[in-house]
Every structure is written in C-alpha cells, then in structure tokens.
Design a protein around this motif. Sequence first.
Motif, PDB file in Angstrom:
ATOM      1  N   GLN A 268      12.194  -5.778 -61.507  1.00 55.45           N
ATOM      2  CA  GLN A 268      13.124  -4.655 -61.566  1.00 55.45           C
ATOM      3  C   GLN A 268      13.574  -4.199 -60.181  1.00 55.45           C
ATOM      4  OE1 GLN A 268      14.301  -3.780 -64.453  1.00 55.45           O
ATOM      5  NE2 GLN A 268      12.831  -5.012 -65.636  1.00 55.45           N
ATOM      6  N   LYS A 269      12.936  -4.743 -59.157  1.00 56.77           N
ATOM      7  CA  LYS A 269      13.197  -4.268 -57.799  1.00 56.77           C
ATOM      8  C   LYS A 269      14.073  -5.217 -56.990  1.00 56.77           C
ATOM      9  CE  LYS A 269       8.673  -1.975 -57.724  1.00 56.77           C
ATOM     10  NZ  LYS A 269       7.345  -1.897 -57.048  1.00 56.77           N
ATOM     11  N   ILE A 270      13.936  -6.538 -57.227  1.00 55.12           N
ATOM     12  CA  ILE A 270      14.738  -7.490 -56.462  1.00 55.12           C
ATOM     13  C   ILE A 270      15.302  -8.565 -57.385  1.00 55.12           C
ATOM     14  CG2 ILE A 270      13.474  -7.091 -54.315  1.00 55.12           C
ATOM     15  CD1 ILE A 270      11.955  -9.624 -54.730  1.00 55.12           C
ATOM     16  N   GLU A 271      16.349  -9.221 -56.947  1.00 62.74           N
ATOM     17  CA  GLU A 271      17.038 -10.220 -57.754  1.00 62.74           C
ATOM     18  C   GLU A 271      16.204 -11.499 -57.901  1.00 62.74           C
ATOM     19  OE1 GLU A 271      19.990  -9.832 -59.317  1.00 62.74           O
ATOM     20  OE2 GLU A 271      19.802  -7.733 -58.659  1.00 62.74           O
ATOM     21  N   PRO A 272      16.438 -12.247 -58.996  1.00 59.12           N
ATOM     22  CA  PRO A 272      15.674 -13.488 -59.220  1.00 59.12           C
ATOM     23  C   PRO A 272      15.717 -14.454 -58.037  1.00 59.12           C
ATOM     24  CG  PRO A 272      16.862 -12.901 -61.216  1.00 59.12           C
ATOM     25  CD  PRO A 272      17.302 -11.924 -60.157  1.00 59.12           C
ATOM     26  N   ASP A 273      16.910 -14.667 -57.475  1.00 57.80           N
ATOM     27  CA  ASP A 273      17.002 -15.606 -56.352  1.00 57.80           C
ATOM     28  C   ASP A 273      16.252 -15.101 -55.122  1.00 57.80           C
ATOM     29  OD1 ASP A 273      18.487 -17.228 -57.967  1.00 57.80           O
ATOM     30  OD2 ASP A 273      20.349 -17.079 -56.815  1.00 57.80           O
ATOM     31  N   ASP A 274      16.179 -13.788 -54.970  1.00 58.88           N
ATOM     32  CA  ASP A 274      15.405 -13.231 -53.861  1.00 58.88           C
ATOM     33  C   ASP A 274      13.908 -13.462 -54.082  1.00 58.88           C
ATOM     34  OD1 ASP A 274      17.838 -12.400 -52.934  1.00 58.88           O
ATOM     35  OD2 ASP A 274      17.536 -10.275 -53.376  1.00 58.88           O
TER      36      ASP A 274
END
Length: 378
Positions: A268-274
């Motif tokens: 919920q905090k960072i994007e999947p690719d990140d």
Amino acid sequence: MALAVGLMSGTSLDGVDAALVDIQGSGLETKLQLIEFTSYPLGNDIVEKIKEVLSIENSSVDKICSLNVELGYVFSEAVKAVCAKANVSLEQLTFVASHGQTIYHLPVPRFNQISSTLQIGESSVIAEETKTTVVSDFRTRDMAVKGQGAPIVPYSEFVLYRDADRTRLLQNIGGIGNVTVIPKGAQMTELLAFDTGPGNMIIDELCQYFYQQPYDKNGVYAAGGKVHLDLLDELMEHPFIKRTYPKTTGREDFGVEYTTALIEKWKQKIEPDDLIATATQFTARSIAENVRPFANEQTDLIIGGGGSYNPTLVQMIRNELPELTVLVQEDIGYSSEAKEAIAMTVLANQTLNHLPSNVPSATGAEKPVILGKITYYH
C-alpha cells in the motif's frame, strides 16, 4: 570418452538443468567439456506439488513419499531429453549425477532437531529408466562430519576456475546467492564458500504475485521501478546478511513466508515495480557486502545462474562493486545455465573414483569426505 549427465533442480523451481559432458581424469587433473545442455520444464503440476511439500503448513509425509518417486521419473526424462538433443544414446552414458530437489535444509539445529538436509528424486527410478549408474544425495555426508552440507559446488569451481594471477569470486545467483572465493594461486585449503543471501527468490515471488509471471525477464520490472531506500535498509538488517561464514540459507529465511510478509507491509506504500527494484537491489547489495572483504584490483567477480541473465541485477552489482571486474560466465567461455549441473558431474566423478569432493574450509566440515551415494544399474 566418458559421457555423463549432471542434473540440478534448484530453489527457483524453473526446470531441471541437464548437462551432458565428456569428463576425463579426476582430482586436479579433471578435464571436462560441455557437449549439450537443456532445461527440462517441471510443469505446473509438479511445481505445485513441490511448493506443497516445501510448506510447513501443507506438507505431509505421504506427499513427500510420493513426490520422491515422481521426481525420479521427471529427472529421468531430463536425462533422456538432453541425450536426444545431442543424438547420444543412453547406452553411451557412464553415469548420471543427480543433486535432487531440496525439500528442507537445516544446517543450524532448532528446538530438539539436529543438523540435517533432505533432497528427493529417487535414484533407483533414474537408474532403471536410464539404465545407468546414478550418483546422488551429495550433501548428507558433509553434514555427517559436522559440515553444513553447503555450498556444494566449490570443489568443481576450484578444479575448473582457479587462476595463478587473479583472485576469482564465483557468484551463483539462483533462488539463493552463493559465492566461492578462490584466491590467486590458491591451494584447496584456502578456498572459502558460503551463501550471500537471497538470489532470485524474492524477486520471483513478487513477479508472481503482482504480474503472474514466474520471474523478471531481462530485469524489465526492476528497471522500470525506483529503489526505496528505507525498505532497502530494512531488508539489509536481516541477520543472515552480516552472519559470519560458513553460512547457508534457503527458503526457510527468504521464501514465500518472508515475501508474503514483505508484500503485506509495503504494497500500500510503494508501487509493484518499486518493490521489485528494491528486492533486486537487496540481492545486489547483499552480494556486495559479503564479497567486498575479498576484493582488490586483481579480482574477478564471475556471475552464474539465472540471475546472470537479468541485466538490471548485473548492473546493480557492478554499481555496488566498481573496484572489481564483474563478468558473467559467458564472458570467459562457460555457460551460466549449465554451471551447477556440470558441477554435479565433477562431484560424482570424484565419488566413483573413491575421492573426496567437499571443501571443509567452505562447509565447516571436520575433514574431507567422499560425497554421494551410488545406485548401480545391473
């Protein structure tokens, strides 16, 4: 000419690696040529069965019992496939070397348990199906003399890669990362080898969760993301990373349970690719932290295994270790894919010649021992 097939099915569960080799001699006089290689697909059904028995919650003795024999047939098909690809008959084989599928590796006892390891893939089935002598179960003998049973490949690396003028760090990146340190002009007793931490394992689980893909092909997802530094710092706090060698790890530390907890905390905090980029950087940095003490300007870091085909990961490693020459196996005329399967043939060749092939300085074993068990075909 002595023809042999080496089989390796690792923690990444991406297939059975089968290497057909011509092997001659023994010990430091071993000469080896790769004739053919194939990665035989496990199939979704088998992969799910392996994952079931790897899970403490879902495993059971009847599932392990059945899968042991079923994998024997799968490994036999891998032998047949690589021989057919090379137009070599099974009758021409001298032996098959099978690592087996690791179900559990417990080098450090817990509770009332003792140090132990379990690889399955019934050698009797392979022997009958291929009509060939089979050498298997290499790790347990090292553990019988107080070793950790891992890493298993340093002897073969010493035989095939030692150099008089340069230190060579052989970094394998499969599901787990492991390194063999061969100082320039080294004797066998000077070898060091240990697991560095996660390889592709966390990356693969994230790709499966977010994109229903088995792995990050060509490092595309990681290349499209940004490394989250707070998360990276958190990952690097894992106690295994700074543990002193000899040390070994596996799914018990960095498998599904670990990655599931990571996803739940951060999705919920960072994007999947990140997330994938940060996990990839975690692999690169954990490797760098572990190999840096052995590095100088006369050092080559040679990457093998599936991770060598992830250019984003390889570049991250180069960025972490600018003082080193970072290469992949193909840069020096070897195959990244075939490396561990080839190693099994070197170990088995030693076994059949009644010679030891563990490396006590790598595993912590009390003495050199002959590895493996022989299943003869008659």
